[in-house]
Design a protein around this motif. Structure first.
Motif, short mmCIF file in Angstrom:
data_model
loop_
_atom_site.label_atom_id
_atom_site.label_comp_id
_atom_site.label_asym_id
_atom_site.label_seq_id
_atom_site.Cartn_x
_atom_site.Cartn_y
_atom_site.Cartn_z
N PRO A 25 10.75 13.89 19.71
CA PRO A 25 10.24 12.53 19.56
C PRO A 25 10.76 11.61 20.66
CG PRO A 25 10.98 13.39 17.45
CD PRO A 25 11.44 14.36 18.50
N PRO A 26 9.94 10.64 21.08
CA PRO A 26 10.36 9.73 22.16
C PRO A 26 11.32 8.67 21.66
CG PRO A 26 8.22 9.07 21.32
CD PRO A 26 8.58 10.34 20.60
N TRP A 196 0.18 6.76 19.64
CA TRP A 196 1.45 7.12 19.02
C TRP A 196 1.13 7.93 17.76
CZ3 TRP A 196 3.69 1.48 18.93
CH2 TRP A 196 4.15 1.15 20.22
N ALA A 197 1.63 9.15 17.68
CA ALA A 197 1.44 10.00 16.51
C ALA A 197 2.75 10.11 15.75
CB ALA A 197 0.94 11.38 16.92
N GLY A 198 2.67 10.10 14.44
CA GLY A 198 3.89 10.22 13.65
C GLY A 198 3.62 10.05 12.18
N PHE A 199 4.55 9.40 11.48
CA PHE A 199 4.42 9.17 10.05
C PHE A 199 4.56 7.67 9.79
CE2 PHE A 199 5.82 13.51 10.42
CZ PHE A 199 5.12 14.17 9.42
N ARG A 200 3.74 7.16 8.88
CA ARG A 200 3.86 5.76 8.49
C ARG A 200 4.26 5.66 7.03
NH1 ARG A 200 -2.25 3.31 7.69
NH2 ARG A 200 -3.08 5.01 6.41
N PRO A 211 1.12 11.22 7.58
CA PRO A 211 0.83 11.41 9.01
C PRO A 211 -0.19 10.38 9.48
CG PRO A 211 0.80 13.51 7.83
CD PRO A 211 0.87 12.45 6.79
N HIS A 212 0.04 9.81 10.64
CA HIS A 212 -0.84 8.73 11.12
C HIS A 212 -0.79 8.67 12.65
CE1 HIS A 212 -3.40 5.34 10.68
NE2 HIS A 212 -2.51 4.44 11.07
N VAL A 213 -1.84 8.12 13.23
CA VAL A 213 -1.93 7.92 14.69
C VAL A 213 -2.41 6.50 14.94
CG1 VAL A 213 -2.96 8.68 16.85
CG2 VAL A 213 -2.51 10.35 15.06
N VAL A 214 -1.69 5.75 15.75
CA VAL A 214 -2.10 4.40 16.12
C VAL A 214 -2.18 4.30 17.64
CG1 VAL A 214 -0.98 3.42 14.08
CG2 VAL A 214 0.24 3.45 16.25
N ALA A 215 -2.91 3.29 18.11
CA ALA A 215 -2.98 3.01 19.54
C ALA A 215 -1.88 2.05 19.93
CB ALA A 215 -4.35 2.42 19.90
N SER A 216 -1.57 2.01 21.21
CA SER A 216 -0.61 1.04 21.72
C SER A 216 -1.07 0.58 23.10
CB SER A 216 0.80 1.64 21.80
OG SER A 216 0.82 2.79 22.63
N VAL A 217 -0.93 -0.71 23.36
CA VAL A 217 -1.36 -1.31 24.62
C VAL A 217 -0.16 -1.99 25.26
CG1 VAL A 217 -2.92 -2.97 25.70
CG2 VAL A 217 -3.68 -1.68 23.72
N ASN A 244 5.67 -1.26 6.74
CA ASN A 244 4.77 -0.81 7.79
C ASN A 244 5.50 -0.07 8.91
OD1 ASN A 244 2.33 -1.77 6.72
ND2 ASN A 244 2.86 -3.84 7.33
N THR A 245 6.59 0.55 8.58
CA THR A 245 7.34 1.29 9.59
C THR A 245 6.61 2.57 9.97
OG1 THR A 245 9.41 0.43 8.71
CG2 THR A 245 9.55 2.35 10.12
N ILE A 246 6.60 2.91 11.26
CA ILE A 246 6.04 4.18 11.70
C ILE A 246 7.10 4.92 12.50
CG2 ILE A 246 4.99 3.13 13.74
CD1 ILE A 246 2.82 5.33 13.55
N PHE A 247 7.27 6.18 12.16
CA PHE A 247 8.18 7.05 12.92
C PHE A 247 7.33 7.87 13.86
CE2 PHE A 247 10.37 11.27 13.16
CZ PHE A 247 11.35 10.87 14.04
N VAL A 248 7.50 7.67 15.17
CA VAL A 248 6.66 8.32 16.17
C VAL A 248 7.25 9.66 16.57
CG1 VAL A 248 5.67 8.10 18.48
CG2 VAL A 248 5.88 6.08 17.03
N THR A 249 6.48 10.72 16.40
CA THR A 249 6.94 12.05 16.78
C THR A 249 6.53 12.43 18.19
OG1 THR A 249 4.98 12.99 15.69
CG2 THR A 249 7.01 12.93 14.42
N HIS A 250 5.38 11.91 18.65
CA HIS A 250 5.01 12.14 20.06
C HIS A 250 3.97 11.12 20.50
CE1 HIS A 250 1.65 14.47 18.20
NE2 HIS A 250 0.98 14.08 19.27
N ILE A 251 3.78 11.03 21.81
CA ILE A 251 2.85 10.09 22.40
C ILE A 251 1.69 10.85 23.02
CG2 ILE A 251 2.56 8.34 24.21
CD1 ILE A 251 5.45 7.55 23.75
N ASP A 252 0.46 10.44 22.67
CA ASP A 252 -0.78 11.08 23.15
C ASP A 252 -0.91 12.50 22.62
OD1 ASP A 252 -1.51 8.79 24.47
OD2 ASP A 252 -0.79 9.43 26.42
N ASP A 253 -2.05 13.09 22.90
CA ASP A 253 -2.30 14.47 22.48
C ASP A 253 -2.39 15.34 23.73
OD1 ASP A 253 -4.62 13.55 23.57
OD2 ASP A 253 -5.93 14.43 22.06
N GLY A 254 -3.08 16.47 23.62
CA GLY A 254 -3.32 17.30 24.80
C GLY A 254 -2.21 18.28 25.14
#
Length: 300
Positions: A25-26, A196-200, A211-217, A244-254
């Motif tokens: 995780p980042p 941002w992918a992770g858990f909310r 499990p959830h994915v949100v965008a970030s700008v 509304n806390t989100i724990f980010v496990t990784h950024i982007d896919d691919g």
């Protein structure tokens, strides 16, 4: 807040070859002190590798050719702070992105490749171009683009192709798909954006993590600003307080994995451990347990 996630997969077969992979995780403004551990049948396993996508992210990869049942455990421990977005100028301006960070946040790679003809046509038809010459601010463009995409798309939680060029022809998808279209629109307009992918943590179920994915700008002087087009009626994903806390496990896919002796593996989202097997029947699935302990620490 301390988050502890335990992921466990049990498979039975004779013989069975198994691969498990989990991202590192980042470190973000609201999460740090991250430790990732993997075990096979209770024995420490896994080695850090660099996956083969453009982002070259670090992943723990473990392989085994067990002859009996296999239990794969992944523990991720991190300090996760309550993070609140408030109106007004920041007390301290966020530093600008480095040249490398900006290039990564604008790259047309993986599912976010915005160069396809169908995606280009969608952007043109919907007027999703930043009107800089008309003095449209970045905030106004973000809200206008998010409103249009939210209007166009229907939530769909099934098997789907998450390439943005395909998504704009169907206008339906899950959180990663819809927020991915928004991210690609931002990148096409020269605005650094990520997924941002992770858990909310659900407001209606304080003890449940989903499990959830949100965008970030990236907003100059403000930093990375989260945007979610699928969470109820909220346009902007404000991580206000514990709910509304989100724990980010990784950024982007691919992700691109090339394990020795296996075909290329391309997992999309890796909130749970990516798990692959061959040679025997799978008799149980993936169990994700989140043990969350809250403290009083908060960041703004």
């Amino acid at each position: 807040m301390t988050a502890h996630l335990e992921r466990r997969v049990v498979s039975l077969g004779n013989p069975i070859d198994t691969i498990a992979a989990t991202p590192t995780p980042p470190t973000l403004p609201w999460q740090n002190q991250i430790v990732t551990r993997m075990t096979f049948n209770g024995i420490p396993a896994g080695a850090p590798v660099t996956e083969g996508s453009a982002h070259k992210r670090r992943i723990s990869l473990a392989q085994s050719d067990q002859k009996t049942s296999v239990t794969i455990g992944t523990d991720i421990t991190a300090m996760v702070y309550r993070y609140k977005i408030v109106l007004g100028p920041p007390k301290v301006g966020a530093p600008d992105l480095s040249k490398k960070e900006r290039a990564e946040a604008l790259a047309p790679v993986g599912n976010l490749d915005y160069r396809g003809a169908a995606f280009q046509a969608y952007v043109k038809q919907r007027g999703l171009l930043w009107r800089r010459t008309q003095n449209e601010s970045l905030d106004e463009f973000i809200q206008r683009a998010a409103t249009q995409i939210k209007h166009d798309f229907t939530y769909y939680d099934g098997n789907q192709d998450r390439h943005v060029a395909t998504l704009v022809t169907t206008c339906k998808g899950d959180c990663g798909a819809i927020n991915g279209v928004f991210t690609a629109v931002m990148r096409k307009n020269g605005v650094p954006a990520h997924l941002w992918a992770g858990f909310r943590r659900l407001p209606t179920m304080p003890n449940a993590w989903q499990p959830h994915v949100v965008a970030s700008v990236f907003v100059p002087k403000v930093g990375w600003f989260p945007v979610d087009l699928v969470s109820g009626g909220l346009m902007v994903y404000s991580m206000a307080g514990e709910n509304n806390t989100i724990f980010v496990t990784h950024i982007d896919d691919g992700f691109v994995l090339h394990p020795k002796g296996w075909d290329t593996l391309k997992p999309d989202w890796m909130q749970p451990t990516a798990f692959y097997y061959r040679g025997g029947p799978l008799v149980s699935g993936l169990d994700v347990v989140a043990d969350i302990k809250f403290g009083d620490t908060a960041r703004r």
